[in-house]
Design an enzyme around this catalytic site. Structure first.
Site, PDB file in Angstrom:
ATOM      1  N   GLU A 112       0.862  -1.190   0.000  1.00 12.18           N
ATOM      2  CA  GLU A 112       0.000   0.000   0.000  1.00 12.18           C
ATOM      3  C   GLU A 112       0.891   1.229   0.000  1.00 12.18           C
ATOM      4  O   GLU A 112       1.872   1.300   0.745  1.00 12.18           O
ATOM      5  CB  GLU A 112      -0.892  -0.023   1.251  1.00 12.18           C
ATOM      6  CG  GLU A 112      -1.697   1.255   1.433  1.00 12.18           C
ATOM      7  CD  GLU A 112      -2.621   1.199   2.659  1.00 12.18           C
ATOM      8  OE1 GLU A 112      -3.052   0.094   3.045  1.00 12.18           O
ATOM      9  OE2 GLU A 112      -2.897   2.269   3.227  1.00 12.18           O
TER      10      GLU A 112
ATOM     11  N   GLU B 270      -2.414  11.489   3.262  1.00 13.53           N
ATOM     12  CA  GLU B 270      -3.481  11.298   4.238  1.00 13.53           C
ATOM     13  C   GLU B 270      -3.451  12.474   5.199  1.00 13.53           C
ATOM     14  O   GLU B 270      -2.390  13.045   5.477  1.00 13.53           O
ATOM     15  CB  GLU B 270      -3.271  10.029   5.054  1.00 13.53           C
ATOM     16  CG  GLU B 270      -3.649   8.771   4.341  1.00 13.53           C
ATOM     17  CD  GLU B 270      -3.623   7.615   5.312  1.00 13.53           C
ATOM     18  OE1 GLU B 270      -4.701   7.126   5.664  1.00 13.53           O
ATOM     19  OE2 GLU B 270      -2.528   7.223   5.720  1.00 13.53           O
TER      20      GLU B 270
END
Ligand SMILES: [Ca+2]
Length: 289
Positions: free
Chosen positions: A170, A175
């Site tokens: 990932e 974020e």
């Protein structure tokens, strides 16, 4: 494509639980000498690369179905990390192109008539390129303005399309959580380090939720470098030890979403809604063959 608990490992949480993100050692460990702080490295489209995929989010209307699908797979049972959103599909209220931007909007509303509604008090959208486009290596650039508001958890990220998480890897390009809106994270997750042991860094972007910034990732066979507005802020290197540490030699697809609440998003301020993440463009470049 649901590995959101993976994002539990952030410097933010590491600070709250000493050593929880690995490598930090216990409270009694001797303090190492501070490492010299390297000058930020410039991050730009490498010479010889060409644009291989992009979305400028024109014209007005729903996102291009040739490029984007909607991930709704866990609505009924509820999404990971105790997140509180219902992800809709092809619903302009949650995802539409407007004035050249993709606008993902999270709302306080209950779509209780939907067959897959799982009791969520909020709606949002999670767009994915899975099944439509995926890449191995490349320079990724996404210009976005993040939501403002306590309880939001927007992400611009990628997941390996071949295999299970975390083995397939990932890559979290961006974020942020609304309770600390000026802190932007980039993180990698692999079999060697995932969830609480993901590798990453945070950078202060004071106006991340009121101005557009360019979130970048330069992914090569040797390393993945993450940056903001042309400045590198985290590098994950291929140690040459194999798939557990470096699964990033296989295709990944892109994801754009706003999660609400949950373990990282935290308590939700209902006065913030609707909140939106605006994305001006997504551009993917690769070395010319
Ligand atoms: Ca645009």
């Amino acid at each position: 494509m649901n590995r959101r608990f993976a994002r539990a490992c952030t410097p933010l949480l590491a600070a709250l639980s000493l050593g929880g993100c690995g490598g930090a050692g216990g409270a009694t460990a001797p303090q190492p000498a501070p490492a010299p702080v390297p000058a930020p490295e410039t991050l730009a489209v490498p010479a010889g690369y060409r644009l291989v995929w992009s979305d400028e989010f024109e014209p007005a209307g729903l996102p291009d179905p040739a490029k984007w699908a909607y991930d709704t797979g866990m609505n009924k049972q509820g999404w990971h990390n105790h997140e509180q959103q219902y992800y809709s599909a092809a619903r302009a209220e949650n995802a539409e192109q407007r004035e050249g931007k993709l606008v993902i909007t999270a709302r306080k509303e209950q779509l209780s008539a939907a067959a897959d509604w799982g009791g969520q008090p909020y709606t949002s959208a999670r767009l994915i390129t899975a099944g439509k486009a995926e890449w191995t290596y490349g320079f990724f650039e996404i210009r976005a303005k993040l939501p403002c508001g306590k309880g939001t958890w927007p992400a611009i990220w990628m997941l390996g399309s071949q295999g299970e998480w975390p083995a397939a890897g990932e890559l979290d390009i961006m974020e942020q959580v609304g309770k600390e809106p000026s802190k932007v994270f980039s993180t990698t997750h692999t079999s060697a380090g995932s969830g609480g042991n993901g590798a990453g860094a945070a950078t202060q972007v004071g106006d991340a939720c009121s101005a557009f910034h360019t979130y970048q990732m330069d992914w090569t066979p040797q390393q993945v470098r993450f940056g903001i507005d042309g400045k590198s802020h985290f590098v994950y290197k291929n140690a040459g030890t194999g798939k557990a540490q470096w699964p990033f030699d296989a295709p990944q697809f892109l994801i754009l979403n706003i999660a609400i609440g949950g373990d990282l998003g935290g308590p939700v301020d209902d006065a913030i809604f609707p909140v939106r993440m605006e994305i001006d463009y997504v551009r993917v470049y690769q070395a010319a063959k």
